[in-house]
Enzyme design. Structure first.
Site, PDB file in Angstrom:
ATOM      1  N   PRO A  22      75.312  15.394   9.410  1.00 34.31           N
ATOM      2  CA  PRO A  22      75.821  14.707  10.597  1.00 34.31           C
ATOM      3  C   PRO A  22      74.666  14.252  11.487  1.00 34.31           C
ATOM      4  O   PRO A  22      73.766  15.038  11.798  1.00 34.31           O
ATOM      5  CB  PRO A  22      76.663  15.785  11.285  1.00 34.31           C
ATOM      6  CG  PRO A  22      77.046  16.729  10.195  1.00 34.31           C
ATOM      7  CD  PRO A  22      75.872  16.742   9.262  1.00 34.31           C
ATOM      8  N   GLU A  23      74.675  12.990  11.868  1.00 37.22           N
ATOM      9  CA  GLU A  23      73.646  12.451  12.745  1.00 37.22           C
ATOM     10  C   GLU A  23      74.253  12.209  14.121  1.00 37.22           C
ATOM     11  O   GLU A  23      75.373  12.637  14.399  1.00 37.22           O
ATOM     12  CB  GLU A  23      73.042  11.195  12.123  1.00 37.22           C
ATOM     13  CG  GLU A  23      72.377  11.485  10.774  1.00 37.22           C
ATOM     14  CD  GLU A  23      71.633  10.291  10.197  1.00 37.22           C
ATOM     15  OE1 GLU A  23      71.353   9.329  10.940  1.00 37.22           O
ATOM     16  OE2 GLU A  23      71.327  10.318   8.992  1.00 37.22           O
ATOM     17  N   LYS A  54      71.238  16.114  18.465  1.00 36.89           N
ATOM     18  CA  LYS A  54      72.321  16.471  17.549  1.00 36.89           C
ATOM     19  C   LYS A  54      72.961  17.804  17.915  1.00 36.89           C
ATOM     20  O   LYS A  54      73.684  18.389  17.107  1.00 36.89           O
ATOM     21  CB  LYS A  54      71.799  16.517  16.111  1.00 36.89           C
ATOM     22  CG  LYS A  54      71.250  15.183  15.619  1.00 36.89           C
ATOM     23  CD  LYS A  54      70.716  15.310  14.197  1.00 36.89           C
ATOM     24  CE  LYS A  54      70.036  14.023  13.753  1.00 36.89           C
ATOM     25  NZ  LYS A  54      69.486  14.138  12.380  1.00 36.89           N
ATOM     26  N   ARG A  62      62.452  11.811   2.008  1.00 36.89           N
ATOM     27  CA  ARG A  62      63.801  11.327   2.278  1.00 36.89           C
ATOM     28  C   ARG A  62      63.970   9.956   1.639  1.00 36.89           C
ATOM     29  O   ARG A  62      63.051   9.137   1.638  1.00 36.89           O
ATOM     30  CB  ARG A  62      64.060  11.223   3.796  1.00 36.89           C
ATOM     31  CG  ARG A  62      63.839  12.511   4.563  1.00 36.89           C
ATOM     32  CD  ARG A  62      64.817  13.604   4.166  1.00 36.89           C
ATOM     33  NE  ARG A  62      66.186  13.251   4.489  1.00 36.89           N
ATOM     34  CZ  ARG A  62      66.736  13.464   5.683  1.00 36.89           C
ATOM     35  NH1 ARG A  62      66.031  13.984   6.673  1.00 36.89           N
ATOM     36  NH2 ARG A  62      68.003  13.155   5.889  1.00 36.89           N
TER      37      ARG A  62
END
Length: 271
Positions: free
Chosen positions: A2-3, A57, A261
């Site tokens: 989740p960002e 976040k 990433r």
């Protein structure tokens, strides 16, 4: 993972059910998350909720005598359900907050990389220290990005994902924002011109805001607080589309590893 849009979507979803009500007690089925669930959360009793905020976040639940700090980790999600469903918890449902309005805030996290922490004063919180500005704030703009980029040899994509520069621009939205701004992710950050920095800041804001409006991006585990998926995944231009044609020019989308990433981009549309 989740960002920022997913966390903001969660905040907006749970806020009406919490603010103005009280947490009667917490049910912790598994305290072994990324960090152990704070002892103060285990002993909550009749605590009024004053606000539900977000920083980066992290979700911040303000109570009369302190704050609950929630991080969703890699696969965490929050949802509201009625108290009569309390006994229907699954093996990945680790924390419940039982509210005095007949509702339960339930935290689900298959990978258990999230966190439930307690803090009496946010100014003393180690997890909130040294964070950069919020990307949707006035403090984050083209001038700020340009000044911070000077003499930086770091590639633009991982540079944008540094929380000390700006919070909440994770892997998905960094790739999407760079595509929308027409900037290749493997350029040095120091190569940004003033015009590019201004466009990139504007684009980051627009991409994040659009995702928030769509309820976030559902890729694996994230669900909104009502149990529904986010719909921004349907609008992704490059992320997760390696080998597929660019929606703008038809060139196959490429992927590369930057800082371990995956990064996605169009070699023709981005320069």
């Amino acid at each position: 993972m989740p960002e920022l849009p997913e966390v903001e979507t969660s905040r907006r979803g749970i806020e009406p059910y919490l603010v103005g009500h009280s947490i009667q007690y917490a049910v912790v089925r598994n305290a072994r998350l990324r960090w152990p669930v704070s002892e103060q959360i285990l002993t909550l009793s009749d605590q009024p909720v004053l606000s539900v905020q977000r920083r980066a976040k992290y979700l911040l639940i303000e109570l009369e005598r302190g704050w609950i700090i929630v991080h969703l980790g890699m696969s965490g999600s929050l949802r509201m359900l009625r108290e009569e469903n309390e006994d229907e918890a699954g093996k990945h449902d680790h924390v419940d907050l039982v509210i005095n309005n007949g509702m339960i805030l339930r935290y689900t996290d298959p990978r258990r990389f999230g966190a439930w922490l307690w803090c009496e004063d946010l100014a003393t919180s180690s997890v909130l220290a040294h964070l950069g500005p919020e990307p949707l704030s006035e403090a984050f703009n083209g001038d700020y990005l340009y000044e911070k980029s000077r003499n930086k040899r770091t590639l633009i994509k991982p540079w944008l994902m540094d929380n000390k520069l700006v919070v909440g621009v994770g892997n998905i939205y960094a790739s999407e924002s760079l595509f929308s701004a027409g900037i290749l992710p493997d350029r040095p950050a120091g190569s940004l011109t003033k015009a590019e920095a201004a466009l990139l800041a504007k684009t980051i804001k627009a991409v994040l805001q659009r995702s928030i409006e769509q309820g976030g991006t559902t890729l694996r585990d994230f669900l909104q607080s009502d149990g529904k998926p986010g719909y921004f995944a349907q609008e992704l231009q490059v992320y997760g589309r390696a080998g597929e044609p660019c929606r703008t020019c038809g060139t196959p989308i490429e992927s590369a590893k930057h800082g371990q990433r995956s990064t996605f981009f169009c070699r023709r549309c981005q320069r």
